[in-house]
Design an enzyme around this catalytic site. Structure first.
Site, short mmCIF file in Angstrom:
data_model
loop_
_atom_site.label_atom_id
_atom_site.label_comp_id
_atom_site.label_asym_id
_atom_site.label_seq_id
_atom_site.Cartn_x
_atom_site.Cartn_y
_atom_site.Cartn_z
N ARG A 4 45.63 -42.12 -52.54
CA ARG A 4 46.59 -42.70 -51.61
C ARG A 4 46.50 -44.21 -51.77
NH1 ARG A 4 43.71 -38.71 -48.71
NH2 ARG A 4 45.01 -36.96 -48.01
N ARG A 12 50.68 -40.92 -57.24
CA ARG A 12 49.72 -39.90 -56.79
C ARG A 12 50.29 -38.50 -57.04
NH1 ARG A 12 45.77 -38.41 -52.78
NH2 ARG A 12 46.54 -36.92 -51.22
N HIS A 22 42.75 -32.98 -50.15
CA HIS A 22 43.50 -32.20 -49.18
C HIS A 22 42.59 -31.17 -48.53
CE1 HIS A 22 47.68 -32.92 -51.19
NE2 HIS A 22 47.29 -33.93 -50.45
N HIS A 64 52.87 -43.56 -53.79
CA HIS A 64 52.68 -42.13 -53.56
C HIS A 64 53.28 -41.31 -54.69
CE1 HIS A 64 51.70 -38.65 -51.14
NE2 HIS A 64 52.90 -38.17 -51.39
N LYS A 80 41.52 -39.54 -45.41
CA LYS A 80 41.95 -39.32 -44.04
C LYS A 80 40.82 -38.71 -43.23
CE LYS A 80 46.95 -38.85 -44.68
NZ LYS A 80 48.13 -37.97 -44.48
N TYR A 112 40.73 -23.82 -47.42
CA TYR A 112 40.18 -24.86 -48.28
C TYR A 112 38.96 -24.33 -49.02
CZ TYR A 112 38.03 -29.35 -49.52
OH TYR A 112 37.47 -30.39 -50.18
#
Length: 311
Positions: free
Chosen positions: A158, A256, A279, A253, A184, A288
């Site tokens: 990012r 990315r 993610h 982005h 994040k 995940y």
């Protein structure tokens, strides 16, 4: 359906477009046809047409009927945008009926339309990406920008992760092919860096001391020697896009996304891409799955267009 005719007339008085009025009429009629017959096709003749024209029991329709209608439309593959419009038509119609004292409540109130899917940014093909990245470097800012753009594309970062990158611990493992970024939720991760990006970053680090303030920890600095902003990266990328003659709008982005697309197209390993991008989930239903760094490095080296030397 005298009430519907009155509603459509009110829309006309409000100077709503003929297109909107036509859509709202069709949407309400379709919902009523479904409620009465279980079919969304509105027939202009026969028993269904007669039932539609004589219907006046709007106050008897429950909220569940509207939910069932939307659910049926979802199963038919109707787009989220169309469903949102149809729900809006039904809700607006009932708001009108409330004003006219024809009903005591709006059964569409509180019902949410299906979420609009957020379109992914268009990816870049490998040739366009190469053209963007292989431009002449005529200034120290060009050298810095080259390191930034190579890193965004190489590691799939990012843009905020790139501008927030510090010399340490961010670049502590650069020569081993990794950068440590804070993603994040303040979750740190190691992101893979190909040889082209490593070379560009080292080139920048060789001259960085001449432009950064002595106590500045950030990898990438502006003309004042302080941390570079996200907005500045976007402006410099706009300039590079023009310089490369690319007929497209570029964003960090998009680099990315190009990284993820190119690795996924070459490897087919969705979980490796998930790990690389940081993610937690690729979809609301996908669990995940952690991958070890050795496997990620192997997939990355085999799949990323600028991962290996000589490319």
């Amino acid at each position: 359906m005298q009430a519907l005719k009155q509603f459509l007339h009110s829309l006309s008085v409000q100077n709503r477009s003929a297109h909107t009025i036509s859509n709202y009429r069709r949407d309400v009629e379709m919902f009523l046809a479904f409620y009465l017959t279980g079919e969304t096709e509105v027939k202009r003749t026969g028993e269904q047409a007669e039932r539609l024209s004589q219907f006046n029991g709007w106050s008897t329709i429950p909220s569940d009927a509207i939910r069932s209608f939307l659910g049926d439309r979802v199963q038919q593959g109707i787009s989220a945008r169309t469903l949102a419009r149809q729900l809006s038509a039904i809700r607006s119609f009932y708001d009108f009926l409330l004003l006219e004292d024809k009903v005591t409540k709006n059964p569409a109130k509180g019902i949410r339309a299906p979420k609009q899917p957020q379109p992914l940014p268009k990816s870049l093909d490998v040739d366009w990406t190469r053209k963007l990245l292989e431009q002449p470097l005529n200034s120290w800012q060009d050298v810095r920008d080259q390191a930034i753009f190579e890193l965004l594309y190489s590691a799939g970062l990012r843009v905020s992760e790139c501008t927030d990158l510090d010399l340490t611990p961010g670049l502590d493992q650069l020569d081993s092919g990794w950068v440590r970024v804070m993603g994040k939720g303040q979750k740190a991760r190691l992101a893979p860096v190909g040889s082209k990006a490593q070379e560009a970053i080292h080139h920048w680090l060789d001259i960085r001391k001449d432009y950064a303030q002595a106590d500045e920890r950030s990898v990438f600095v502006n003309r004042q020697g302080e941390r570079l902003s996200v907005r500045s990266v976007q402006k410099r990328l706009d300039q590079r896009t023009l310089q490369a003659g690319l007929p497209t709008k570029m964003s960090p982005h998009r680099l990315r996304h190009a990284c993820a697309t190119h690795v996924l197209e070459s490897s087919g390993d969705l979980r490796a891409v998930q790990e690389m991008l940081g993610h937690a989930n690729l979809s609301t239903t996908q669990i995940y799955t952690k991958l070890d760094l050795q496997h990620l490095a192997q997939v990355y080296d085999q799949a990323h267009p600028r991962a290996k030397k000589g490319k």
